[in-house]
Design a protein around this motif. Structure first.
Motif, PDB file in Angstrom:
ATOM      1  N   GLY A 209      28.389   8.900   3.380  1.00 46.28           N
ATOM      2  CA  GLY A 209      29.708   8.714   3.984  1.00 46.28           C
ATOM      3  C   GLY A 209      30.790   8.524   2.943  1.00 46.28           C
ATOM      4  O   GLY A 209      31.969   8.401   3.259  1.00 46.28           O
ATOM      5  N   LEU A 210      30.402   8.518   1.641  1.00 39.70           N
ATOM      6  CA  LEU A 210      31.371   8.303   0.575  1.00 39.70           C
ATOM      7  C   LEU A 210      32.314   9.488   0.424  1.00 39.70           C
ATOM      8  O   LEU A 210      33.469   9.342   0.039  1.00 39.70           O
ATOM      9  N   GLY A 211      31.811  10.697   0.767  1.00 39.36           N
ATOM     10  CA  GLY A 211      32.628  11.895   0.620  1.00 39.36           C
ATOM     11  C   GLY A 211      33.909  11.829   1.432  1.00 39.36           C
ATOM     12  O   GLY A 211      35.001  12.096   0.926  1.00 39.36           O
ATOM     13  N   LEU A 212      33.809  11.462   2.724  1.00 40.41           N
ATOM     14  CA  LEU A 212      35.009  11.404   3.560  1.00 40.41           C
ATOM     15  C   LEU A 212      35.925  10.246   3.164  1.00 40.41           C
ATOM     16  O   LEU A 212      37.142  10.345   3.283  1.00 40.41           O
ATOM     17  N   VAL A 213      35.337   9.142   2.694  1.00 38.34           N
ATOM     18  CA  VAL A 213      36.158   8.030   2.191  1.00 38.34           C
ATOM     19  C   VAL A 213      36.974   8.503   0.997  1.00 38.34           C
ATOM     20  O   VAL A 213      38.177   8.248   0.878  1.00 38.34           O
ATOM     21  N   LEU A 214      36.302   9.230   0.076  1.00 40.26           N
ATOM     22  CA  LEU A 214      36.976   9.766  -1.105  1.00 40.26           C
ATOM     23  C   LEU A 214      38.069  10.754  -0.702  1.00 40.26           C
ATOM     24  O   LEU A 214      39.177  10.742  -1.238  1.00 40.26           O
ATOM     25  N   VAL A 215      37.774  11.616   0.280  1.00 41.25           N
ATOM     26  CA  VAL A 215      38.758  12.596   0.747  1.00 41.25           C
ATOM     27  C   VAL A 215      40.009  11.889   1.274  1.00 41.25           C
ATOM     28  O   VAL A 215      41.136  12.249   0.937  1.00 41.25           O
TER      29      VAL A 215
END
Length: 654
Positions: free
Chosen positions: A612-618
């Motif tokens: 879920g880190l990808g969408l947080v980073l986005v």
């Protein structure tokens, strides 16, 4: 009040004892030995202050001023900021306007270093007024140059250039070559900041020629350093390295060993920009050696900062994380040292205050005994003197109280910064310990099975195991990239670096990058972009955002599904959509997607899960760019993510 001041001085002089005269002789002896920036300069001045507590105010003002200058020269800015105010009242009483003006300049510089530009300007304006009235032109030029520095920090380059122009004129009229060189160096900073680079090189050539004429090697080294920084700022990294090496030779000639740290660090930064990572690391190691030799935590922290960037660029993830951790540790060290130094300064201030209070009490008792023997007229006069002394003591105590309040606020701010940093570290290690466990476990399971049953496994099964290994490695790679990008974003190291590029070309490149994954899952990806769409923004941010969203679409779309990447202009905005025919997301789960606190494994029914880190980073990246992200989704039908951003963004200050 002004009429009472001469009477106060007469009373103090009248009751001065033979012991006080002896103390004055000792003080004069100390001042004759003290030459400024001596080995024990602070100790000598503290001894003189102790002896002069019952002496005249003017001498005490001189001593506090010299002690403040001593602390400023050694970088102890908080201590300097404590002693400058103590010098002001005695110097005002004595009427020594020139020395008072120098004290105002010193206090203004301390406030400038603390970021209090308004108060800094107030003190420098007072100094300017004094020096203009006294026609002390050299000191006036110094005050003007200091005010110009404050306006540079406030980004008011027009006002700053006006003050520097007058300072340069004064320095030239006074044949003050060193101040001419210093003013020229400061002017080059304005032209660098305003992008007027054509003026920088002639100014610095003149500064170097003047410094060479008076054989000021240190001045030449500073000019070459400023020139290198200017070229570095323009992106002319090879030329910048040449100037830095000139600075290196001059520092070596002058015996300025530790100043070479800045040379090594600047060259390492330049080679990093040139992608010569081997030389960048070599110079960074040299800078690290000097920083550790001098036990300078701030510079060790800065060296780990560039090493983290180098190892990350080399894709040496283990050393990159190690450098990041060491940099964080030195943040803790810097805070601890600052706290200890401030506590020591407060202890000295407290002890000085107690001694002053005791001396004030003794003076009042002696004055009362003398006043009892005087006539009624003298009694009234001396009572007024006592009141004046009490007012002065109250002023000193109030100044101490204000200083303690500012120190407490600074400590609170440091504590908050440290807590925020520790929270970032905790979140980072929680992700490492939990979310990277699954792909690493898959690696271990598959490799262990292949090793134990290699002779019994068919070629078809081996191929299946290799496919699992590829999936696990790809997952691990994506998570590590997101992890490094997110950690860098959290500690605010990464600044926006706009450049011009074509969105359509980037989209085609990303499609080629994911082509193998699309073929494996028998999926189709279509680009619907209105011709060439030029953007002027951070290319790496946009690429990371699109890579994460396309990767998620592939991951959560069943075989033979379809993915669309659309882009169009809408006025000043660029609108980008990534649509898929995947499993979709329930509306109640929308709010969980963009926070680390939510459990992403509870979202949806796909066998493929992520951190879920990808969408947080986005989300963090698009918001840092001034844009927005939204989504629309329906279970078992698909999801559409929509990005909106401006086509042109300004570069952020480092």
């Amino acid at each position: 009040m002004r009429k009472l001041i001469p009477l106060l001085l007469l009373v103090v002089h009248h009751f001065a004892s033979a012991q006080t005269k002896d103390e004055r002789v000792k003080i004069d002896s100390i001042l004759s030995v003290y030459t400024g920036r001596s080995v024990d300069g602070k100790g000598l001045l503290q001894e003189a202050i102790t002896l002069s507590q019952q002496s005249d105010d003017y001498l005490l003002g001189q001593l506090y001023f010299k002690l403040a200058e001593e602390h400023l020269a050694t970088g102890a800015y908080d201590s300097a900021g404590k002693y400058y105010p103590l010098s002001l009242t005695p110097l005002e009483i004595a009427g020594d306007s020139t020395l008072l003006g120098e004290a105002y300049i010193g206090m203004g510089y301390v406030l400038y270093l603390k970021g209090d530009y308004t108060q800094s300007l107030n003190y420098n304006l007072k100094a300017e007024k004094i020096f203009r009235a006294a026609k002390a032109n050299k000191l006036l030029g110094r005050a003007l140059k200091r005010m110009a520095g404050v306006f540079i920090a406030m980004k008011d380059y027009g006002t700053s250039e006006k003050y520097l122009s007058e300072a340069l004129t004064i320095a030239e009229e006074e044949f003050d070559t060193i101040n001419i060189v210093r003013t020229l160096n400061t002017l080059s900073v304005i032209y660098d900041e305003t992008g007027d680079f054509k003026k920088v090189d002639p100014i610095l050539k003149r500064a170097i020629a003047l410094a060479e004429a008076i054989h000021c090697i240190r001045c030449m080294a500073i000019s070459y350093s400023q020139w290198g920084i200017s070229l570095h700022f323009r992106g002319q990294y090879k030329e910048a390295i040449g100037k830095y090496r000139k600075e290196y030779e001059l520092n070596k000639l002058e015996g300025l060993t530790f100043d070479q740290y800045f040379v090594y660090q600047n060259i390492a930064e330049a080679y990093f920009e040139l992608q010569n990572l081997t030389l960048a690391l070599a110079y960074s190691d040299s800078a690290m050696f000097l920083a550790k030799t001098e036990n300078a935590p701030q510079f060790i922290h800065d060296s780990y900062k560039i090493q983290y960037k180098i190892y990350k660029a080399q894709n040496n993830l283990g050393k990159a994380l190690a450098a990041l951790e060491m940099k964080s540790q030195y943040v803790d060290t810097l805070f601890s040292q600052e706290k200890a130094r401030m506590q020591e300064d407060m202890k000295v201030a407290y002890e000085t205050e107690k001694k002053e209070q005791l001396i004030t009490l003794l003076e009042k008792e002696n004055t009362i005994k003398v006043l009892e023997a005087e006539q009624s007229k003298q009694l009234r006069l001396y009572l007024i003197v006592v009141v004046v002394l009490l007012v002065l003591a109250a002023g000193v105590l109030f100044s101490r109280y204000r200083l303690k309040q500012r120190t407490a606020k600074l400590l609170d701010a440091k504590n908050i910064d440290l807590q925020n940093l520790n929270q970032v570290k905790d979140r980072l290690f929680a992700i490492i310990s939990h979310d990277l466990k699954s792909p690493l476990s898959s690696f271990h399971t598959v490799t262990s099975t292949l090793n134990q049953y290699y002779g019994q496994i068919s070629q078809a099964d081996i191929k299946k195991y290799l496919e699992k290994l590829e999936v696990a490695s790809k997952s691990l790679e994506d998570q590590m990239k997101n992890l490094l990008e997110w950690s860098l974003h959290q500690i605010s190291e990464r600044k926006l670096s706009p450049e011009v590029f074509d969105l359509k070309e980037m989209a085609e490149t990303l499609k080629s990058f994911f082509q193998l994954s699309l073929e494996v899952k028998r999926q189709n990806m279509y680009l619907e972009i209105e011709g060439s769409i030029p953007l002027e923004t951070d290319r790496e941010y946009v690429q990371t955002i699109l890579r994460n969203l396309i990767s998620n679409a592939i991951k959560f779309t069943p075989p033979e599904g379809t993915i669309w990447l659309r882009a169009k202009t809408a006025g000043a905005e660029i609108v980008i959509e990534i649509e898929d025919t995947g499993i979709g997301i329930a509306s109640e789960d929308f709010s969980k997607l963009f926070t680390l606190e939510a459990d992403k494994k509870s979202i949806g029914n796909s066998p493929e899960k992520g951190t879920g880190l990808g969408l947080v980073l986005v989300k963090e990246m698009i918001e840092k760019m001034g844009g927005t992200i939204s989504l629309a989704s329906e279970l078992n039908k698909g999801t559409t993510f929509t990005l909106k951003m401006t086509g042109k963004q300004q570069k952020q200050a480092a």
